[in-house]
Every structure is written in structure tokens, then in C-alpha cells.
Design a protein around this motif. Structure first.
Motif, PDB file in Angstrom:
ATOM      1  N   LYS A  92       0.831  -1.209   0.000  1.00  0.00           N
ATOM      2  CA  LYS A  92       0.000   0.000   0.000  1.00  0.00           C
ATOM      3  C   LYS A  92       0.866   1.260   0.000  1.00  0.00           C
ATOM      4  CE  LYS A  92      -3.622  -0.060   2.761  1.00  0.00           C
ATOM      5  NZ  LYS A  92      -4.446  -0.298   3.985  1.00  0.00           N
ATOM      6  N   GLY A 129     -11.849  -2.211  -3.614  1.00  0.00           N
ATOM      7  CA  GLY A 129     -10.904  -1.177  -4.006  1.00  0.00           C
ATOM      8  C   GLY A 129      -9.467  -1.548  -3.696  1.00  0.00           C
ATOM      9  N   GLN A 187      -6.444  -2.089  -6.343  1.00  0.00           N
ATOM     10  CA  GLN A 187      -5.194  -1.350  -6.178  1.00  0.00           C
ATOM     11  C   GLN A 187      -4.000  -2.298  -6.222  1.00  0.00           C
ATOM     12  OE1 GLN A 187      -4.964   0.820  -2.458  1.00  0.00           O
ATOM     13  NE2 GLN A 187      -2.739   1.050  -2.596  1.00  0.00           N
TER      14      GLN A 187
END
Length: 541
Positions: free
Chosen positions: A180, A213, A217
Motif C-alpha cells: 500500500k 478497491g 489497487q
């Protein structure tokens, strides 16, 4: 594998496990000893006396003892959380736990089994944040959670990921944080994310609403590192997109899915996501009926037929491929439609497949896993009598017949046969075994009772009182699954008394519960959970 049916267990938390789960775990364990192949079941059947040396855990002391052994022996810990009646758990017993190769390789780990009905088991469920049966978690010797083993991965695809875990790889939480943050991950770390059990995550890594989501990603970020993992992450994002709004779909993604469906190799590799997530994938890629959706459905039909005929898949997975075909055929049919107009050839195939399973399966564990799915398949195809007949014929052959009885109750309820439904739900509750299981089955019977026979106040009060008394006998009643079963009872009572018409009953039950709650430990909010079950008449929940 088995698709949990009826009101007792059909939920995302009890997502079906497959032979792939079994194979993945076995291969992971083999990696600790250097092996890298998965033997066919016929070659790996265990002897009658061989078995996994599971260490049963019913409390914190048992867990601490297992981790002390793991540290001393420098072995990982495999935690298996399950229940006797659970169809996916029975699939594991039928396809993995009795295999020579698996049994031999479990010597390289510390295998721990938490039976959800053991005293203290539900408290351990809270500790490890596990809900759905089965859940498998791999820990390093220091007790850090490395990963949750998914119930849908295919072994050849994930062996390197689990090798990473067993070889001392980083916990998936740390890997996700780096991904992330845009940090570089190696191919094995991307596989760890791609094959993580997002379905049993229980918000350890991400809230459910954010999952589509996040997976999208990750899929985009993994581009160029590992194509199969990237495809898997995109498919997972699509299958998690059950509200239809979280993802934006473009032509490139549609083309990617199309190529997966057209390729025998790729569709086999992604079988789990394609089958279990089919309706959400189709609705996301082609939201409206029309030419685009029809083309996608045609590709899906071809791929699923191919999977259904694939002898390398377990019987349960092949049945799932057929069930998915039926579910896609019902895509624009109201869920409440009992007799959908399906292709007669598809209906015949469903009936033949179910009959063949009933005729050929001799292993008790496999029957518990597959017959319930076959009965659900028949119901989805509108063949209710066949579904009932299959379940009734299997009652005497099941070690947990109450599970099948609840399926019969669900069938009867859907068809408006209220008295028959209540008869089966009540019998299922009466025959159920184990404290957590009895509360779960009891809460299901109670919910049906308040819905289908709201006028029978005496029976409703008697059943609620019985459930509260049984809860008082088990110290784990206000933890995890048992707590949620009792909360279901409380919700059913509140709904039944929505206008205060049964205040006298609730007042008596509240008095009974107050006496029970006064003796419940305050630790972990147990007493608070107990006291919240029934509100005093006149007070809003």
C-alpha cells in the motif's frame, strides 16, 4: 466443495472450502521437507491406522503449550478451527487429513485443532478472530500470524507462497503495508497477497467495504511482476464487488477476464474465484441484460462445463461448477422464484449429478460435504421434491443429521409449508450436539418459530428460556459464534414484540436472564453481552 445450505450456515463466513484448500496446505507442508509434487488421492490414501497428530485446544493453556513446543522445535503452527457438522470441514477430512503424504508432512509442524464445541473454544475464536468453519491459520514459531489459508486456491499455484511462509517469510500484514505504501515486493510476496484468504480475514487487514478497491489497487500495482497473481487479484476484486459500485470497469479488464474463460489452463488455475464469485463478476462486467452479458455468459458456460468434466478436481468442486451454471442461468430471476424456467437439459444434468453423488459416495465425510450442496443445487433448479428426497434418504447415513434436517426445514419454509418447516427445525435443534452447535441450531429454530408461529407465545417463551438455560451451562456462551447465536435470539424476540404485545413474556425472560448474567464473568465484555440480549419491556433496543 459443499455449499452450506439452510438458515444455519449459509453465509460468506462459511464460504465453501475445496480440495484445493487441502492440496494447498499439504503442498505447503511438503515444502518444509523439500517435496514439490501433489500426489493423486489414489496414490496417497492413508492406512486405516494413520492419522494427523492433532493437538486439541480448548483453552489458552493448550495454545500456549503448543506455541512453547513450536519455539522449542523451531516449527510453524497450523491452527485448524472447525466443527463436526460443518460440510467444508468434512471435505478436509475426506480429501486431506487421511492422506499419507499429509500425515507424514505434519511432523514438520505443530498441528492444533480447535473444535468449536469444546469448552473454551469460542473464547479462542475471539482470541484468534475466527468465525467461519473451517478456518486455517499459519503462524511462525513466535506466534505471529503469517497468513490465513484460503479455501479456494489450487495447490500448484500457491506452493511457493506457502513455502515463503514456512521458510520464515514476513507476516502478510507487513507485506500488505509495504504494498500500500508503494514499496517494491518480490513475486512470492505478491503471491502471498493474491492467495490470502480474504474471505476469512475478519477485518484483520481490511474492512469488507474497502476490499474491492484494495484488491483492485493491488492488482494494478502487481502488474509486470506475476501475471497469474495479477489476474487473480482482479478476479478477486470483481467477486468482492457485491454492491456493484466500488469498481470501475474498462475494456481491458473485460478482455482480461474473457481470455481467462477461453483458456483451459487459466480457467482451471482460477477455478475457485470464477465459480464462487461468478454472479458478482458477471454483474460487475456486464451490469445490464443484453448482448454484452450474453456473450460473457456464453464464455462462462463453456468454461464451467470444462471444469465440471475435469477429473483432477474433487467431486465437490465439479458439483460447484454445475451449481454456478444454474446460478448464472437464474441471474435475472427473482431469488424468491421457486420454479425458474431453466433449460431442461441443465435441469436434467443437475438431477443426474445429484443422483450419481448419492449413489457413488461411500465416505461419510464426503457425503456430509457433497450431499448438502447437491440438495441445494436441486432446489436452485426448482426440483424441490428431489431435494427433499435426497436429504431424507441421507439422514440415516449422516453423522450430523441435524444439518440435513435444517435444510429440509429451509426447503419447506421457502415453499410456504410452515408446520412442516417448524417440525424439521425443531427436530434439528433437538438432535443437535455440542454447546455452540445447540445454541446455533436453537437460534435458527427460534427465529423460524417467531416468524412462522408468532401466535404461539407459550412455545416461544419456553424455547427462549431453554436456550438461556443452556447458555448458562457453558462458560463460552458469550463469546464468538455462541454470542452471535444468542444475539439472534434477542433480535428475534425484539422483532416479535415490536408493538409491546408480548411485554409480559419479555419481562419474565428478562428476569431469568438477569439471574444468569449476574453470574457471568465481566471479562471480555461477557456480562455486557449477556445483559444486552433482552431489553426490559418499554425500553428500545
Amino acid at each position: 466443495m459443499s455449499l452450506a445450505t439452510a438458515s444455519q450456515a449459509r453465509s460468506p463466513l462459511l464460504r465453501p472450502s475445496t480440495l484445493a484448500r487441502a492440496a494447498a496446505l499439504s503442498l505447503a507442508l511438503m515444502s518444509a521437507g523439500g517435496a514439490s509434487t501433489w500426489l493423486p488421492a489414489a496414490q496417497a490414501a492413508a492406512s486405516a491406522t494413520a492419522s494427523v497428530a492433532w493437538q486439541p485446544a480448548a483453552g489458552d493453556a493448550d495454545i500456549e503449550r503448543a506455541f512453547a513446543q513450536a519455539r522449542a522445535e523451531k516449527k510453524p503452527v497450523l491452527l485448524y478451527w472447525g466443527a463436526k457438522w460443518c460440510p467444508p470441514c468434512n471435505q478436509l477430512k475426506a480429501t486431506l487429513f487421511n492422506r499419507v503424504d499429509f500425515i507424514e508432512q505434519t511432523r514438520a509442524i505443530v498441528p492444533v485443532h480447535i473444535d468449536g464445541d469444546l469448552p473454551g473454544a469460542q473464547k479462542l475464536g475471539t482470541r484468534f478472530k475466527v468465525r467461519g468453519y473451517p478456518t486455517m491459520i499459519l503462524f511462525n514459531p513466535e506466534g505471529q500470524e503469517l497468513t490465513r489459508l484460503p479455501g479456494e486456491i489450487d495447490a500448484p499455484q500457491v506452493i511457493k507462497v506457502l513455502q515463503l511462509g514456512l521458510a520464515g517469510g514476513r507476516p502478510v500484514k507487513s507485506v500488505l503495508a509495504d504494498a500500500k505504501a508503494g514499496k517494491k515486493l518480490n513475486a512470492n510476496e505478491w503471491r502471498l497477497l493474491g492467495f490470502y484468504s480474504w474471505e476469512t480475514d475478519e477485518q484483520q487487514l481490511v474492512p469488507p467495504a474497502e476490499l474491492p478497491g484494495l484488491l483492485a489497487q493491488l492488482a494494478a500495482a502487481s502488474q509486470g511482476v506475476d501475471a497469474d497473481t495479477g489476474t487473480r487479484l482482479w478476479l478477486k476484486a470483481l467477486s468482492a464487488n457485491d454492491n456493484g459500485k466500488a469498481l470501475k470497469v474498462d475494456a481491458a479488464l473485460r478482455e482480461r477476464v474473457s481470455k481467462v474463460l477461453e483458456s483451459a489452463e487459466q480457467s482451471r488455475a482460477q477455478m475457485d474465484v470464477l465459480a464462487y464469485g461468478a454472479t458478482d463478476i458477471v454483474k460487475t462486467l456486464a451490469p445490464a441484460a443484453g448482448a454484452e452479458r450474453n456473450a460473457l455468459l456464453a464464455q462462462y458456460e463453456t468454461a464451467l462445463k470444462r471444469l465440471e468434466a475435469d477429473a483432477t478436481l474433487s467431486r465437490g468442486d465439479r458439483l460447484q461448477a454445475l451449481l454456478t451454471r444454474v446460478q448464472l442461468a437464474r441471474l435475472d430471476v427473482a431469488p424468491t422464484e421457486l420454479h425458474p424456467k431453466l433449460n431442461p437439459a441443465l435441469v436434467k444434468e443437475a438431477k443426474d449429478h445429484a443422483a450419481r453423488a448419492a449413489r457413488e459416495i461411500t465416505d461419510g465425510y464426503e457425503r456430509q460435504a457433497v450431499i448438502t450442496s447437491a440438495a441445494y443445487l436441486l432446489g436452485q433448479a426448482g426440483q424441490w421434491k428431489d431435494s427433499d428426497d435426497l436429504l431424507k434418504a441421507s439422514l440415516s447415513k449422516s453423522h450430523s443429521p441435524y444439518y440435513l434436517m435444517s435444510s429440509l426445514g429451509s426447503n419447506a419454509k421457502k415453499q410456504g409449508r410452515k408446520d412442516e418447516a417448524l417440525k424439521w427445525y425443531e427436530e434439528a435443534f433437538n438432535k443437535s450436539e455440542g454447546p455452540a452447535t445447540r445454541l446455533q441450531w436453537g437460534s435458527g429454530y427460534f427465529a423460524a418459530l417467531t416468524e412462522l408461529a408468532p401466535q404461539d407465545a407459550a412455545r416461544i417463551e419456553k424455547t427462549a428460556a431453554q436456550l438461556f438455560n443452556e447458555a448458562a451451562q457453558d462458560k463460552g456462551s458469550f463469546y464468538e459464534r455462541s454470542a452471535r447465536s444468542l444475539q439472534k435470539v434477542g433480535s428475534s424476540l425484539a422483532k416479535w414484540n415490536d408493538k409491546g404485545q408480548h411485554d409480559a413474556v419479555l419481562s419474565r425472560l428478562k428476569t431469568q436472564l438477569d439471574g444468569i448474567c449476574a453470574k457471568v464473568d465481566t471479562a471480555d465484555k461477557q456480562r455486557e453481552t449477556c445483559e444486552s440480549l433482552v431489553k426490559a419491556p418499554g425500553k428500545k433496543a
